[in-house]
Scaffold this motif. Sequence first.
Motif, PDB file in Angstrom:
ATOM      1  N   TYR A  42       0.840  -1.214   0.000  1.00 17.32           N
ATOM      2  CA  TYR A  42       0.000   0.000   0.000  1.00 17.32           C
ATOM      3  C   TYR A  42       0.867   1.254   0.000  1.00 17.32           C
ATOM      4  O   TYR A  42       0.550   2.258  -0.661  1.00 17.32           O
ATOM      5  N   TRP A  43       1.939   1.202   0.737  1.00 17.49           N
ATOM      6  CA  TRP A  43       2.793   2.388   0.841  1.00 17.49           C
ATOM      7  C   TRP A  43       3.423   2.748  -0.509  1.00 17.49           C
ATOM      8  O   TRP A  43       3.579   3.912  -0.861  1.00 17.49           O
ATOM      9  N   SER A  44       3.762   1.739  -1.281  1.00 12.93           N
ATOM     10  CA  SER A  44       4.385   1.990  -2.584  1.00 12.93           C
ATOM     11  C   SER A  44       3.370   2.370  -3.659  1.00 12.93           C
ATOM     12  O   SER A  44       3.689   3.103  -4.601  1.00 12.93           O
ATOM     13  N   ALA A  45       2.116   1.850  -3.501  1.00 16.14           N
ATOM     14  CA  ALA A  45       1.111   2.095  -4.535  1.00 16.14           C
ATOM     15  C   ALA A  45       0.201   3.279  -4.229  1.00 16.14           C
ATOM     16  O   ALA A  45      -0.414   3.843  -5.143  1.00 16.14           O
ATOM     17  N   ALA A  46       0.087   3.655  -2.944  1.00 17.80           N
ATOM     18  CA  ALA A  46      -0.826   4.740  -2.561  1.00 17.80           C
ATOM     19  C   ALA A  46      -0.203   6.107  -2.863  1.00 17.80           C
ATOM     20  O   ALA A  46       1.023   6.222  -3.001  1.00 17.80           O
ATOM     21  N   PRO A  47      -1.026   7.122  -2.957  1.00 19.01           N
ATOM     22  CA  PRO A  47      -0.515   8.499  -3.132  1.00 19.01           C
ATOM     23  C   PRO A  47       0.435   8.870  -1.992  1.00 19.01           C
ATOM     24  O   PRO A  47       0.329   8.336  -0.875  1.00 19.01           O
ATOM     25  N   GLU A  49       0.641  11.250   0.087  1.00 15.42           N
ATOM     26  CA  GLU A  49       0.170  11.883   1.324  1.00 15.42           C
ATOM     27  C   GLU A  49      -0.196  10.884   2.419  1.00 15.42           C
ATOM     28  O   GLU A  49      -0.417  11.268   3.571  1.00 15.42           O
ATOM     29  N   TYR A  50      -0.258   9.599   2.091  1.00 12.13           N
ATOM     30  CA  TYR A  50      -0.611   8.593   3.088  1.00 12.13           C
ATOM     31  C   TYR A  50       0.653   8.065   3.772  1.00 12.13           C
ATOM     32  O   TYR A  50       1.640   7.722   3.118  1.00 12.13           O
ATOM     33  N   THR A  51       0.587   8.033   5.112  1.00 15.03           N
ATOM     34  CA  THR A  51       1.758   7.631   5.887  1.00 15.03           C
ATOM     35  C   THR A  51       1.861   6.102   5.980  1.00 15.03           C
ATOM     36  O   THR A  51       0.926   5.370   5.602  1.00 15.03           O
ATOM     37  N   LEU A  52       2.990   5.666   6.530  1.00 13.48           N
ATOM     38  CA  LEU A  52       3.183   4.226   6.727  1.00 13.48           C
ATOM     39  C   LEU A  52       2.169   3.672   7.709  1.00 13.48           C
ATOM     40  O   LEU A  52       1.693   2.536   7.564  1.00 13.48           O
ATOM     41  N   LEU A  53       1.773   4.499   8.710  1.00 14.27           N
ATOM     42  CA  LEU A  53       0.764   4.056   9.674  1.00 14.27           C
ATOM     43  C   LEU A  53      -0.585   3.877   8.993  1.00 14.27           C
ATOM     44  O   LEU A  53      -1.319   2.927   9.288  1.00 14.27           O
ATOM     45  N   ASP A  54      -0.914   4.768   8.056  1.00 16.89           N
ATOM     46  CA  ASP A  54      -2.163   4.619   7.298  1.00 16.89           C
ATOM     47  C   ASP A  54      -2.152   3.316   6.515  1.00 16.89           C
ATOM     48  O   ASP A  54      -3.160   2.602   6.447  1.00 16.89           O
ATOM     49  N   CYS A  55      -1.017   2.999   5.933  1.00 17.25           N
ATOM     50  CA  CYS A  55      -0.902   1.768   5.149  1.00 17.25           C
ATOM     51  C   CYS A  55      -1.017   0.537   6.044  1.00 17.25           C
ATOM     52  O   CYS A  55      -1.629  -0.481   5.661  1.00 17.25           O
ATOM     53  N   ALA A  56      -0.419   0.589   7.246  1.00 20.57           N
ATOM     54  CA  ALA A  56      -0.524  -0.523   8.186  1.00 20.57           C
ATOM     55  C   ALA A  56      -1.974  -0.699   8.639  1.00 20.57           C
ATOM     56  O   ALA A  56      -2.471  -1.826   8.762  1.00 20.57           O
ATOM     57  N   TYR A  57      -2.659   0.423   8.865  1.00 27.97           N
ATOM     58  CA  TYR A  57      -4.063   0.361   9.266  1.00 27.97           C
ATOM     59  C   TYR A  57      -4.910  -0.239   8.156  1.00 27.97           C
ATOM     60  O   TYR A  57      -5.784  -1.067   8.391  1.00 27.97           O
ATOM     61  N   MET A  58      -4.646   0.160   6.936  1.00 30.96           N
ATOM     62  CA  MET A  58      -5.380  -0.365   5.782  1.00 30.96           C
ATOM     63  C   MET A  58      -5.152  -1.872   5.644  1.00 30.96           C
ATOM     64  O   MET A  58      -6.074  -2.636   5.357  1.00 30.96           O
ATOM     65  N   THR A  59      -3.937  -2.299   5.873  1.00 30.41           N
ATOM     66  CA  THR A  59      -3.629  -3.729   5.806  1.00 30.41           C
ATOM     67  C   THR A  59      -4.375  -4.494   6.900  1.00 30.41           C
ATOM     68  O   THR A  59      -4.911  -5.581   6.665  1.00 30.41           O
ATOM     69  N   THR A  60      -4.443  -3.909   8.083  1.00 27.04           N
ATOM     70  CA  THR A  60      -5.100  -4.571   9.210  1.00 27.04           C
ATOM     71  C   THR A  60      -6.583  -4.779   8.956  1.00 27.04           C
ATOM     72  O   THR A  60      -7.120  -5.872   9.146  1.00 27.04           O
ATOM     73  N   ILE A  61      -7.272  -3.745   8.504  1.00 23.79           N
ATOM     74  CA  ILE A  61      -8.717  -3.885   8.287  1.00 23.79           C
ATOM     75  C   ILE A  61      -9.004  -4.778   7.075  1.00 23.79           C
ATOM     76  O   ILE A  61     -10.066  -5.398   6.989  1.00 23.79           O
ATOM     77  N   THR A  62      -8.053  -4.828   6.150  1.00 26.78           N
ATOM     78  CA  THR A  62      -8.239  -5.711   4.992  1.00 26.78           C
ATOM     79  C   THR A  62      -8.083  -7.174   5.398  1.00 26.78           C
ATOM     80  O   THR A  62      -8.889  -8.030   5.017  1.00 26.78           O
ATOM     81  N   LEU A  63      -7.055  -7.474   6.173  1.00 29.71           N
ATOM     82  CA  LEU A  63      -6.816  -8.856   6.592  1.00 29.71           C
ATOM     83  C   LEU A  63      -7.890  -9.364   7.539  1.00 29.71           C
ATOM     84  O   LEU A  63      -8.279 -10.534   7.490  1.00 29.71           O
ATOM     85  N   LEU A  80      -4.166  -0.731  -7.071  1.00 36.22           N
ATOM     86  CA  LEU A  80      -4.563  -0.955  -5.679  1.00 36.22           C
ATOM     87  C   LEU A  80      -5.674  -1.986  -5.577  1.00 36.22           C
ATOM     88  O   LEU A  80      -5.713  -2.786  -4.632  1.00 36.22           O
ATOM     89  N   GLU A  81      -6.585  -1.979  -6.540  1.00 38.44           N
ATOM     90  CA  GLU A  81      -7.658  -2.969  -6.529  1.00 38.44           C
ATOM     91  C   GLU A  81      -7.099  -4.381  -6.678  1.00 38.44           C
ATOM     92  O   GLU A  81      -7.476  -5.317  -5.954  1.00 38.44           O
ATOM     93  N   ALA A  82      -6.192  -4.531  -7.639  1.00 42.07           N
ATOM     94  CA  ALA A  82      -5.599  -5.849  -7.856  1.00 42.07           C
ATOM     95  C   ALA A  82      -4.787  -6.291  -6.634  1.00 42.07           C
ATOM     96  O   ALA A  82      -4.845  -7.459  -6.211  1.00 42.07           O
ATOM     97  N   PHE A  83      -4.041  -5.369  -6.054  1.00 45.75           N
ATOM     98  CA  PHE A  83      -3.234  -5.705  -4.874  1.00 45.75           C
ATOM     99  C   PHE A  83      -4.130  -6.091  -3.703  1.00 45.75           C
ATOM    100  O   PHE A  83      -3.851  -7.043  -2.975  1.00 45.75           O
ATOM    101  N   THR A  84      -5.249  -5.360  -3.511  1.00 48.06           N
ATOM    102  CA  THR A  84      -6.157  -5.645  -2.396  1.00 48.06           C
ATOM    103  C   THR A  84      -6.812  -7.003  -2.559  1.00 48.06           C
ATOM    104  O   THR A  84      -6.980  -7.750  -1.580  1.00 48.06           O
ATOM    105  N   ILE A  85      -7.195  -7.352  -3.807  1.00 46.46           N
ATOM    106  CA  ILE A  85      -7.792  -8.673  -4.043  1.00 46.46           C
ATOM    107  C   ILE A  85      -6.805  -9.779  -3.654  1.00 46.46           C
ATOM    108  O   ILE A  85      -7.147 -10.733  -2.948  1.00 46.46           O
ATOM    109  N   GLY A  86      -5.569  -9.632  -4.102  1.00 48.53           N
ATOM    110  CA  GLY A  86      -4.560 -10.632  -3.753  1.00 48.53           C
ATOM    111  C   GLY A  86      -4.293 -10.705  -2.257  1.00 48.53           C
ATOM    112  O   GLY A  86      -4.120 -11.784  -1.691  1.00 48.53           O
ATOM    113  N   LEU A  87      -4.291  -9.513  -1.618  1.00 44.52           N
ATOM    114  CA  LEU A  87      -4.043  -9.476  -0.174  1.00 44.52           C
ATOM    115  C   LEU A  87      -5.171 -10.146   0.594  1.00 44.52           C
ATOM    116  O   LEU A  87      -4.929 -10.874   1.562  1.00 44.52           O
TER     117      LEU A  87
END
Length: 359
Positions: A42-47, A49-63, A80-87
Amino acid sequence: MSDVLENLRDLGAREYDKTGFPRLLRAGGLLIGIFVVGTLGYWSAAPPEYTLLDCAYMTTITLTTVGYGEVIPVEGNSSLEAFTIGLIIAGMGIMLYFVSSLTAFIIEGELRDLIRMRRMDREIDKLENHLIICGIGKTGVHVLREVLQSNQPCVVIERSRGRIDEELEELGEEFLYIVGDATHDNVLQHAGIERATGLIASLGNDRDNLFVTITARSLNEKVRIVSRGEHPEAEQKFKMAGATSVIYTNVLGGLRMAAEAIRPEVTTFLDLMMQDHEHYRRVEELPVPNNSPLIGLTIRDTRIRQHTDALVIAVYREQDGEYIFNPGPDYEITTGTKLIVLTLVDDIETLEALIRGEL
């Protein structure tokens, strides 16, 4: 030659612990791994302005699929859609694996087993002058029972956890054990081979017993090694490998059968003496140290019969390797002596205290 032995020692997997703890560790490692991959993805693919903590939070709610809402907008961003589906697909599988492993670890008693193994490890580390029994198959199981009945500290090394569980249930009492391969250095070291006074190799064939003998002798030059043998012609190999003595169970069985037929009353008497559980007797050897107050006394003056019902049936003199059978009451005990006595197992501690001068 040493390289060959080292390679042979490393053959096979070490089986210290049959609990699900390694599986739980693997599941935990996979979970941490997918979390790190998701966060960095998420950190590499997101805009920016999103921090590493935002990416960790996004990963947590996705998993965890809790559905609190997207912190990072995914809709409309194909990568991001393709990455989220795989995740989600990978994460759900790993989460199910982790939860099932954790549930099995707790519910199926594996946590209890792990705690018991850790406690047992601490008890093994405290042992000194103990026996190590390698294998509790058809022969080794009788070795174990005899050692336990003689109140001797011991550790069992056995490849099969199921065989250990069977014997624990059969005996109805606990004993120290290691699930592992006795031919491996690390397993023998775990059993305290450096501190042991004796090792009994009772594995299923001469090859394994020979290798246990080689390994044990390389780790402890003074330990007494008693090995089970199948073929008498291999005795010289065992002796060269470091065995103190080799016991051929087939030979002993044949001799016992002959004795049963020729001298039935003698064998019956010996069986009764050795198997009377209310008055359990053994032929025991008792070293007499040089500072013992018994040195210089006659057997009559030792007061052995006053404190126990033990019979001194022989004396072994270390200086010349001679046995004195049925010594009389006027026989004088000298330095370098071992008393061979027929005694109740419960009296052994009293005899040892008497030899030390504590009675």
